[in-house]
Design an enzyme around this catalytic site. Structure first.
Site, short mmCIF file in Angstrom:
data_model
loop_
_atom_site.label_atom_id
_atom_site.label_comp_id
_atom_site.label_asym_id
_atom_site.label_seq_id
_atom_site.Cartn_x
_atom_site.Cartn_y
_atom_site.Cartn_z
N THR A 70 1.28 -4.13 4.33
CA THR A 70 0.97 -4.48 5.72
C THR A 70 0.31 -5.84 5.88
OG1 THR A 70 -1.16 -3.31 5.61
CG2 THR A 70 0.75 -2.04 6.37
N THR B 118 0.82 -1.21 0.00
CA THR B 118 0.00 0.00 0.00
C THR B 118 0.85 1.26 0.00
OG1 THR B 118 -1.83 -1.11 1.12
CG2 THR B 118 -1.76 1.28 1.30
#
Length: 362
Positions: free
Chosen positions: A122, A43
């Site tokens: 993540t 991300t």
């Protein structure tokens, strides 16, 4: 020769993902430490369709793009980088992790670098952090940074997380602390930390073990001196280059009405050399499933580790059947990595039991 092979493997992985490769920055400030940044995607390297997009985005930025977006990094350290991959972390596997390990190991073995930073998605960050914490043989710090919002989002968290990661890796206070995760001003142990919320910025926590420190007003602060976690063990994988050398370990999830034959399929059809059970409660399994598990253990002699599907807690040795192994405080995904490293290292059943018992503090 190993350095050349590692570099070539890293370049192949990066090329296959369309990522720019390697950059050594020529202008150095001799008064600053040097940090090497390893980009993997995630991300933090993603772009959305609008500034309000926080879902449905895609990876599209290189590690160089991330560095250029934070000019103040030049005040913290001299930076070089290697783009190991550029994918979402749910697509990472040992094909990516092995060259990442070798790249970091070689950088930290050099007098040129004071530490390393990894930019990472993540979703599986905790797995990479745990793997590196057990395999990197250096007192120099490794700091992993990611983001919960894409780089194009209003109030994106990636730039500050990257800035803090470089600051932590460049700080002498970080020596001897192994691999760390930093997001949202927190400094956390790569051994213990877990992603607790699918969406929240404040998602990486080790609720029982706590944080290592914090980042405040441009300062790196730790709560206590460097110390290794109970159960930490170093695994030497310096000769590992082929991902297929890592034994297959499969995680099975507990639920009401569990099909007990799943473990049989995992071993006989998929070639699993070890099994981790994400059990209910403190690692419990169904009565019928436990009978099948024991029969499989007696026939194949493979290690079966009982972990838990809950977000936190422990599975002590006494909560696992006599033939099985309790995961201690480790969740299923970390138990899998620890078991794989044990099997790769040629550990027998008694040694594996001892390793996992150490995680429980035994």
């Amino acid at each position: 020769m190993r350095s050349l092979n590692t570099l070539l493997l890293s370049l192949f992985v990066a090329m296959s993902s369309g990522a720019p490769l390697l950059k050594i920055r020529e202008e150095k400030n001799s008064s600053l430490p040097s940090i090497k940044i390893f980009g993997t995607g995630g991300t933090i390297a993603s772009k959305g369709s609008t500034s309000a997009t926080t879902a449905g985005y895609s990876v599209g930025l290189t590690v160089n793009d991330l560095i250029e977006a934070v000019p103040s990094l030049a005040e913290k350290a001299n930076l070089d980088y290697l783009q190991v991959s550029n994918v979402g972390s749910n697509s990472l596997n040992y094909t990516h992790l092995i060259p990442l390990y070798h790249g970091i190991s070689e950088a930290l073995a050099s007098d040129d670098y004071a530490g390393a930073v990894v930019t990472h998605g993540t979703d599986t960050m905790e797995e990479t952090a745990f793997f590196l914490d057990l395999t990197i043989n250096s007192e120099k710090p490794v700091c992993i940074a990611g983001a919960m919002r894409p780089a194009t989002a209003t109030s994106a968290d990636g730039p500050m997380n990257l800035y803090q990661a470089v600051s932590i890796a460049a700080s002498e206070k970080s020596l001897g602390r192994g691999t760390m995760i930093t997001l949202n001003d927190r400094i956390a142990s790569g051994f213990w930390t877990t992603k607790m919320n699918a969406n929240s910025l404040d998602t990486f926590r080790a609720d029982e073990q706590g944080y290592l420190g914090y980042f405040s007003n441009d300062d790196v602060e730790f709560y206590y001196p460097p110390v290794k976690p109970n159960g930490w063990q170093f695994f030497d994988i310096s000769n590992l280059t082929d991902p297929s050398e890592i034994p297959e370990v499969i995680i099975l999830y507990s639920y009401q009405g569990l099909n007990p034959e799943l473990i049989v399929k995992a071993v006989k059809d998929l070639g699993a050399k070890g099994i981790v059970l994400a059990g209910s409660g403190a690692g419990s399994w169904t009565a019928t499933g436990s009978i099948v598990n024991e029969q499989l253990y007696e026939e194949y002699g493979i290690p079966i580790v009982h972990s838990r599907r809950t977000a936190d807690g422990t599975v002590p040795p006494d909560d696992a059947p006599e033939y099985a192994i309790g995961s201690g405080y480790l969740n299923p995904q970390k138990s899998r990595i620890l078991l794989q490293l044990c099997l790769y290292s040629g550990y027998g059943m008694d040694q594996i039991r001892s390793v996992f018992s150490g995680v429980y503090g035994g």
